[in-house]
Design a protein around this motif. Structure first.
Motif, PDB file in Angstrom:
ATOM      1  N   LEU A   1     -30.450  32.462   8.713  1.00 22.34           N
ATOM      2  CA  LEU A   1     -30.805  33.876   8.800  1.00 22.34           C
ATOM      3  C   LEU A   1     -29.703  34.753   8.208  1.00 22.34           C
ATOM      4  O   LEU A   1     -29.979  35.710   7.464  1.00 22.34           O
ATOM      5  CB  LEU A   1     -31.068  34.265  10.259  1.00 22.34           C
ATOM      6  N   LEU A   2     -28.461  34.447   8.543  1.00 15.24           N
ATOM      7  CA  LEU A   2     -27.347  35.199   7.969  1.00 15.24           C
ATOM      8  C   LEU A   2     -27.322  35.068   6.447  1.00 15.24           C
ATOM      9  O   LEU A   2     -27.117  36.055   5.729  1.00 15.24           O
ATOM     10  CB  LEU A   2     -26.023  34.702   8.548  1.00 15.24           C
ATOM     11  N   LEU A   3     -27.523  33.850   5.977  1.00 15.84           N
ATOM     12  CA  LEU A   3     -27.495  33.623   4.531  1.00 15.84           C
ATOM     13  C   LEU A   3     -28.639  34.348   3.839  1.00 15.84           C
ATOM     14  O   LEU A   3     -28.470  34.877   2.725  1.00 15.84           O
ATOM     15  CB  LEU A   3     -27.553  32.126   4.243  1.00 15.84           C
ATOM     16  N   ALA A   4     -29.795  34.396   4.471  1.00 13.34           N
ATOM     17  CA  ALA A   4     -30.922  35.138   3.893  1.00 13.34           C
ATOM     18  C   ALA A   4     -30.577  36.621   3.770  1.00 13.34           C
ATOM     19  O   ALA A   4     -30.911  37.266   2.763  1.00 13.34           O
ATOM     20  CB  ALA A   4     -32.172  34.946   4.741  1.00 13.34           C
ATOM     21  N   GLY A   5     -29.909  37.166   4.788  1.00 11.50           N
ATOM     22  CA  GLY A   5     -29.484  38.558   4.716  1.00 11.50           C
ATOM     23  C   GLY A   5     -28.484  38.801   3.604  1.00 11.50           C
ATOM     24  O   GLY A   5     -28.542  39.820   2.901  1.00 11.50           O
TER      25      GLY A   5
ATOM     26  N   ILE B   1     -20.917  27.766  20.007  1.00 16.44           N
ATOM     27  CA  ILE B   1     -19.676  27.355  19.322  1.00 16.44           C
ATOM     28  C   ILE B   1     -19.937  27.154  17.836  1.00 16.44           C
ATOM     29  O   ILE B   1     -19.208  27.679  16.981  1.00 16.44           O
ATOM     30  CB  ILE B   1     -19.126  26.067  19.957  1.00 16.44           C
ATOM     31  N   THR B   2     -20.984  26.411  17.512  1.00 15.68           N
ATOM     32  CA  THR B   2     -21.237  26.104  16.102  1.00 15.68           C
ATOM     33  C   THR B   2     -21.862  27.276  15.346  1.00 15.68           C
ATOM     34  O   THR B   2     -21.746  27.347  14.119  1.00 15.68           O
ATOM     35  CB  THR B   2     -22.159  24.881  15.977  1.00 15.68           C
ATOM     36  N   ALA B   3     -22.527  28.196  16.058  1.00 14.99           N
ATOM     37  CA  ALA B   3     -23.033  29.384  15.383  1.00 14.99           C
ATOM     38  C   ALA B   3     -21.888  30.240  14.855  1.00 14.99           C
ATOM     39  O   ALA B   3     -22.013  30.893  13.812  1.00 14.99           O
ATOM     40  CB  ALA B   3     -23.907  30.206  16.328  1.00 14.99           C
ATOM     41  N   GLY B   4     -20.765  30.222  15.572  1.00 11.82           N
ATOM     42  CA  GLY B   4     -19.598  30.933  15.082  1.00 11.82           C
ATOM     43  C   GLY B   4     -18.760  30.124  14.115  1.00 11.82           C
ATOM     44  O   GLY B   4     -18.249  30.645  13.122  1.00 11.82           O
ATOM     45  N   PHE B   5     -18.618  28.851  14.401  1.00 10.86           N
ATOM     46  CA  PHE B   5     -17.791  27.952  13.581  1.00 10.86           C
ATOM     47  C   PHE B   5     -18.569  26.656  13.357  1.00 10.86           C
ATOM     48  O   PHE B   5     -18.756  25.880  14.287  1.00 10.86           O
ATOM     49  CB  PHE B   5     -16.475  27.672  14.304  1.00 10.86           C
ATOM     50  N   PRO B   6     -19.105  26.437  12.126  1.00 14.82           N
ATOM     51  CA  PRO B   6     -18.784  27.136  10.883  1.00 14.82           C
ATOM     52  C   PRO B   6     -19.879  28.069  10.346  1.00 14.82           C
ATOM     53  O   PRO B   6     -19.662  28.743   9.352  1.00 14.82           O
ATOM     54  CB  PRO B   6     -18.620  25.979   9.910  1.00 14.82           C
ATOM     55  N   PHE B   7     -21.083  28.098  10.971  1.00  9.06           N
ATOM     56  CA  PHE B   7     -22.213  28.748  10.308  1.00  9.06           C
ATOM     57  C   PHE B   7     -22.053  30.264  10.230  1.00  9.06           C
ATOM     58  O   PHE B   7     -22.488  30.882   9.264  1.00  9.06           O
ATOM     59  CB  PHE B   7     -23.509  28.370  11.018  1.00  9.06           C
ATOM     60  N   GLY B   8     -21.463  30.887  11.225  1.00 10.87           N
ATOM     61  CA  GLY B   8     -21.270  32.323  11.166  1.00 10.87           C
ATOM     62  C   GLY B   8     -20.246  32.755  10.136  1.00 10.87           C
ATOM     63  O   GLY B   8     -20.234  33.924   9.717  1.00 10.87           O
ATOM     64  N   GLU B   9     -19.404  31.841   9.707  1.00 16.99           N
ATOM     65  CA  GLU B   9     -18.352  32.174   8.749  1.00 16.99           C
ATOM     66  C   GLU B   9     -18.871  32.396   7.335  1.00 16.99           C
ATOM     67  O   GLU B   9     -18.114  32.829   6.462  1.00 16.99           O
ATOM     68  CB  GLU B   9     -17.302  31.056   8.724  1.00 16.99           C
ATOM     69  N   ILE B  10     -20.142  32.109   7.091  1.00 24.02           N
ATOM     70  CA  ILE B  10     -20.657  32.248   5.729  1.00 24.02           C
ATOM     71  C   ILE B  10     -20.635  33.700   5.260  1.00 24.02           C
ATOM     72  O   ILE B  10     -20.695  33.960   4.049  1.00 24.02           O
ATOM     73  CB  ILE B  10     -22.091  31.683   5.604  1.00 24.02           C
ATOM     74  N   VAL B  11     -20.533  34.651   6.190  1.00 23.84           N
ATOM     75  CA  VAL B  11     -20.430  36.061   5.792  1.00 23.84           C
ATOM     76  C   VAL B  11     -19.186  36.281   4.933  1.00 23.84           C
ATOM     77  O   VAL B  11     -19.184  37.101   4.012  1.00 23.84           O
ATOM     78  CB  VAL B  11     -20.408  36.952   7.040  1.00 23.84           C
ATOM     79  N   LEU B  12     -18.117  35.548   5.215  1.00 28.10           N
ATOM     80  CA  LEU B  12     -16.884  35.706   4.447  1.00 28.10           C
ATOM     81  C   LEU B  12     -17.073  35.323   2.989  1.00 28.10           C
ATOM     82  O   LEU B  12     -16.409  35.877   2.098  1.00 28.10           O
ATOM     83  CB  LEU B  12     -15.775  34.849   5.069  1.00 28.10           C
ATOM     84  N   TYR B  13     -17.978  34.385   2.725  1.00 29.08           N
ATOM     85  CA  TYR B  13     -18.163  33.904   1.357  1.00 29.08           C
ATOM     86  C   TYR B  13     -18.939  34.892   0.490  1.00 29.08           C
ATOM     87  O   TYR B  13     -19.088  34.669  -0.714  1.00 29.08           O
ATOM     88  CB  TYR B  13     -18.861  32.546   1.368  1.00 29.08           C
ATOM     89  N   ALA B  14     -19.417  35.984   1.093  1.00 30.76           N
ATOM     90  CA  ALA B  14     -20.027  37.045   0.288  1.00 30.76           C
ATOM     91  C   ALA B  14     -19.012  37.671  -0.653  1.00 30.76           C
ATOM     92  O   ALA B  14     -19.385  38.250  -1.681  1.00 30.76           O
ATOM     93  CB  ALA B  14     -20.627  38.111   1.204  1.00 30.76           C
TER      94      ALA B  14
ATOM     95  N   SER C   1     -19.977  39.140  12.103  1.00 28.72           N
ATOM     96  CA  SER C   1     -21.011  38.740  11.155  1.00 28.72           C
ATOM     97  C   SER C   1     -22.292  39.555  11.345  1.00 28.72           C
ATOM     98  O   SER C   1     -22.840  40.109  10.390  1.00 28.72           O
ATOM     99  CB  SER C   1     -21.312  37.245  11.304  1.00 28.72           C
ATOM    100  N   CYS C   2     -22.754  39.617  12.590  1.00 30.61           N
ATOM    101  CA  CYS C   2     -23.996  40.352  12.842  1.00 30.61           C
ATOM    102  C   CYS C   2     -23.822  41.842  12.553  1.00 30.61           C
ATOM    103  O   CYS C   2     -24.711  42.482  11.985  1.00 30.61           O
ATOM    104  CB  CYS C   2     -24.426  40.144  14.294  1.00 30.61           C
ATOM    105  N   THR C   3     -22.669  42.398  12.929  1.00 29.74           N
ATOM    106  CA  THR C   3     -22.420  43.816  12.670  1.00 29.74           C
ATOM    107  C   THR C   3     -22.362  44.105  11.173  1.00 29.74           C
ATOM    108  O   THR C   3     -22.926  45.097  10.691  1.00 29.74           O
ATOM    109  CB  THR C   3     -21.110  44.262  13.340  1.00 29.74           C
ATOM    110  N   LEU C   4     -21.671  43.226  10.437  1.00 26.22           N
ATOM    111  CA  LEU C   4     -21.535  43.448   8.999  1.00 26.22           C
ATOM    112  C   LEU C   4     -22.869  43.335   8.285  1.00 26.22           C
ATOM    113  O   LEU C   4     -23.194  44.161   7.413  1.00 26.22           O
ATOM    114  CB  LEU C   4     -20.542  42.444   8.413  1.00 26.22           C
TER     115      LEU C   4
END
Length: 379
Positions: A53-57, A189-202, A346-349
């Motif tokens: 979902l984050l990646l789709a956004g 735990i895994t939603a934050g590390f590592p999947f939530g970190e994909i926002v940084l790769y934007a 991530s969600c806020t950004l």
């Protein structure tokens, strides 16, 4: 941005895989199995869905804004204050994440291989190599990391296959030994590390070449799926090998490699998998250092783009020596505090970027209607 500092969509996919799989494949199976026991792979599925979902956004926002980075887009739309509002949280996250990754590398060395060597030796060498890698540029990083990712995956898969004699599929049952609450905690735990970190790769997306076939979304979603499959495979293999005690083994693949014994030919290949796992953490540290450098460059716009690299490298080295008091402090900050911060930011950004994009589209539509109305009146 010069041509030599651009990468293809496929290379961007490899970079995302390197960053999300990197240190996660070393550390994630332990807290997952400790919390969710046999249901750890269910937690990974939930976190994977959140990451998609984050990646789709991110992909939607990237397409709508012609490939600008979050910091550059915020500055363009609302000025320096908006750019700082986006850049400061991301930079603060990275100033914690980079030392944590490097401390993880030194801890792996001092616990498993070189116990008498001081940790600052490994920290200093890792930061130096990461800084030199970042200085070489994103194109060089993409080419080198493509090879290192393949090496890491091949060695990891070989180890999991050779350890088949230690597997007992019965250990996978019961599915939810401690209820759904523990599975939800592991998913957090895994939603934050590592999947939530994909926002940084934007921050890396502006370096991707504009390709007419629009292959970037396919490469990004595919790379995140590969990460999910690798983490799930390593977690399931750990459960089948160690059963209820799998949560006590910190470096699961390394410990699994110690179980390998194929006649008298192949035995104790943990040094090989150890080097492959170090490659993963090194790639993630270098990518995060590059992203932090780009955030500062786009925020302050210096005349020389290399002026921030060495200072932030030194700051990261000093933080790696002072940030964590002991192993318990490290575990609490990485597995409890860090996922919470990542999820909030991530969600806020993503919400902020979506609102800014919608506001911009609405303003463009209003401007277009006003222009059409003026042309009609003139006619």
């Amino acid at each position: 941005m010069s041509t030599r500092n651009t990468i293809s969509a496929a290379q961007m996919g490899y970079l995302l895989t390197a960053g999300t799989t990197g240190s996660a494949i070393v550390y994630i199976p332990n807290p997952l199995t400790e919390s969710a026991r046999n249901g750890a792979w269910l937690s990974l599925m939930i976190a994977y869905g959140f990451g998609m979902l984050l990646l789709a956004g991110i992909v939607y926002w990237y397409r709508a804004n012609n490939g600008l980075s979050p910091v550059a887009y915020s500055r363009l739309l609302a000025g320096r204050i908006a750019a700082a509002a986006v850049a400061v949280p991301l930079a603060a996250m990275l100033l914690f994440a980079i030392p944590a990754i490097v401390v993880g590398i030194s801890d792996f060395f001092t616990v498993t291989m070189m116990r008498e060597t001081p940790a600052y030796v490994f920290n200093g060498v890792t930061f130096l190599i990461a800084a030199l890698t970042v200085r070489a540029g994103i194109e060089v990083m993409a080419r080198m990391f493509t090879v290192l990712v393949l090496i890491m995956f091949v060695f990891s898969i070989i180890v999991m296959l050779l350890a088949w004699t230690a597997y007992q599929p019965a250990f996978l049952l019961p599915l939810l030994p401690e209820g759904a609450r523990q599975v939800a905690h592991a998913a957090y735990i895994t939603a934050g590390f590592p999947f939530g970190e994909i926002v940084l790769y934007a921050m890396l997306l502006p370096f991707v070449q504009k390709e007419p076939n629009r292959s970037l979304p396919r490469c990004l979603f595919g790379s995140l799926t590969v990460t999910f499959l690798m983490l799930t495979l390593s977690t399931v293999c750990t459960i089948m090998a160690y059963g209820p005690s799998s949560g006590f083994y910190k470096y699961s693949l390394y410990m699994l490699a110690r179980e390998i014994q194929v006649q008298d030919i192949i035995q104790r290949v943990e040094s090989v998998i150890g080097m492959a796992l170090i490659f993963g953490s090194y790639m993630k540290a270098a990518l995060f250092l590059f992203i932090l450098d780009r955030i500062l460059i786009e925020l302050f716009r210096p005349r020389r783009e290399t002026m921030f690299l060495m200072p932030i490298t030194m700051a990261g080295l000093l933080l790696s020596q002072t940030m964590f008091d002991n192993q318990a402090d490290f575990n609490e900050l990485v597995y409890v505090v860090w996922p919470f911060i990542v999820l909030i930011v991530s969600c806020t950004l993503i919400a902020l970027l979506a609102l800014l994009t919608a506001f911009q589209k609405r303003r463009r539509a209003a401007t277009g209607l006003a222009a059409e109305g003026g042309e009609t009146d003139e006619a």
